[in-house]
Design a protein around this motif. Structure first.
Motif: not given
Ligand code: SAM
Ligand code: SF4
Length: 466
Positions: A44, A53, A17-19, A56, A46-47
């Motif tokens: 990946h 995440a 999860k990426f932020f 980040v 998106k969050t």
């Protein structure tokens, strides 16, 4: 052991999860979308919550010191999130990208040791590769890596654009940004951009046209061209020809489905008569220009290395208005530049009164490392604060007056998004003003005539006509 490590690296470096947090201008916003597109393509997810995440990304701005300092306070908070995740056996990778990454490079690790990767604005196409490298370091400590962090501050915009994914999957609709140019060769004496974004580079015309076509087929109705200095665009058109900015505007206007074209930023020195005329000839080219003046004093303009005088700036404004009387202007101003006297400052206030901008941004001068003016005698903070307040009051007066002058008029509004209240939507006039009105959600993405009922400081309200 080595091959198992690399197989696991490939598997482990997906489905994270990426932020992304973005500071700064529209170019950074465009860059963040492209970074998200790379990460989505790599599998990946998106969050919007940094706490959730695994990756980040902070996309930074170096134009003023305040934006740089915000990075380090964010990193303090994110370090806590990383430590909490580690207690639960989850590892979080932190990346600092963009202009502060370029300016500070590995110094960032010394100030924030939670950071794993530092990527300059011309190196973010390497983001997935860098993440894989960090994961392989974390997964396989027996693989002796030479470094325990990654810094990439390569400065080739050409390489970056070549390596970005062809397809734009994350597009803000209905108004979509396209970066047409990177870097700047103007070297204004206060500005860090030439040092962080590098020399001026215009993307090849065919790349821009194909991106615009793709954005329109995804639902974009407005194409917003971005660059530090778009009016100097001179991209490769074919092996032997270059395309000017005005020619690019004509090419984009001929794409079926493009209802509006905007651009920012243009430098007064690169405004041509052709560009002025294009605003009359291309109906989809919006009658609004962001044309930063920075100061109204000839002495300060010279010290800033802006390349024009006050009267030359006014001449451009007047010529534009002669060709297109309804054209609206916005600008940027810096107060408290080294050596700025009360007389210089008053000349800036007088310029704002003379041009009567529809809107304008104003900033306290912030000394930036590497820039010539950071080494000159500085104006005290209290004077800067006072001058900023005075200037902003004048700017606000003109903006309110401009917005109120729209009352009773019928304006074409592109409905862009839902508002805060039920049935409320928000759109933009041709002159870049936000308009709040009642309309069904399915009107988003379309242009409608709206009768303006009230003009406020920062927006308008109105009703759909008919
Ligand atoms: N290329 C654009 C131009 O020439 O006007 C501007 C790009 S710059 C990133 C955006 C704005 O930030 C500038 O127009 C200027 O007003 C402001 N700015 C840049 N350097 C600054 C500094 N050192 N202190 C305060 N404001 C600054
Ligand atoms: Fe900075 Fe001047 Fe270039 Fe604008 S034109 S990006 S203010 S150096």
């Amino acid at each position: 052991m080595l091959s198992i490590c690399f197989i696991s690296k490939a598997l482990m470096s997906r489905n994270k999860k990426f932020f992304i947090k973005t500071y700064g201008c529209q170019m950074n916003s465009y860059d963040s979308d492209r970074i998200a597109e790379i990460l989505l393509l790599a599998g990946h997810i998106k969050t919007s919550l940094p706490e959730d995440a695994d990756i980040v990304v902070i996309n930074t701005c170096n134009v003023r010191e305040k934006a740089q300092e915000k990075l380090f306070s964010d990193l303090g908070r994110i370090a806590l999130i990383k430590a909490k995740a580690a207690e639960k056996g989850r590892s979080v990778i932190i990346l600092v990208v963009g202009c502060v990454a370029q300016a500070l490079g590995k110094e960032i690790f010394a100030r924030a040791d939670c950071v794993d990767i530092v990527l300059g604005p011309q190196a973010y196409q390497n983001i997935q590769k860098s993440i894989e490298e960090v994961i392989s370091q974390k997964q396989c400590p027996e693989v002796k890596m030479q470094k325990n962090f990654i810094v990439d501050t390569t400065m080739s915009a050409e390489d970056k654009f070549k390596l970005l994914p062809r397809n734009r999957t994350l597009v803000k609709l209905p108004s979509a940004f396209i970066s047409i140019q990177e870097g700047c060769d103007k070297f204004c004496t206060y500005c860090s951009v030439p040092y962080t974004r590098g020399r001026e580079y215009s993307r090849p015309t065919s790349e821009i046209i194909s991106e615009a076509n793709q954005l329109v087929s995804s639902g974009a109705r407005e194409i917003f061209l971005l660059g530090q200095n778009v009016s100097a665009y001179n991209g490769k058109y074919s092996s032997s020809a270059v395309c000017s900015f005005t020619e690019l505007l004509f090419l984009i206007s001929s794409i079926k489905g493009v209802e509006r074209i905007r651009y920012t930023t243009s430098h007064p020195c690169d405004i041509t008569t052709e560009l002025m005329k294009a605003h009359k000839e291309i109906s989809s080219l919006m009658p609004f220009i962001h044309l930063p003046a920075q100061s109204g004093s000839d002495i300060i303009l010279k010290k800033m290395n802006r390349g024009y005088s006050r009267s030359q700036y006014i001449k451009i404004i007047n010529e534009f208005r002669k060709i297109l009387p309804n054209i609206a202007f916005s600008s940027d101003f810096i107060v408290g530049f080294p050596g700025e006297t009360e007389t210089d400052f008053e000349a800036t206030c007088a310029l704002v009164d003379e041009v009567s901008y529809a809107q304008a941004y104003s900033f306290k001068y912030s000394p930036r490392p590497q820039t010539p003016s950071s080494k000159w005698d500085q104006i005290d903070e209290q004077t800067k604060i006072r001058r900023l307040a005075v200037l902003q009051e004048i700017i606000n007066k003109h903006q309110l007056h401009y917005n109120q002058s729209m009352e009773g008029k019928e304006l074409l509004v592109l409905i862009e998004k839902e508002g805060r209240y039920e049935n409320q939507v928000i759109g933009k006039t041709e002159y870049m003003q936000s308009v709040h009105l009642s309309a069904p959600k399915n009107f988003i993405g379309k242009v409608f005539p709206v009768k303006i009922s009230r003009g406020f400081q920062n927006s308008l309200s109105g009703k759909l006509v008919g």
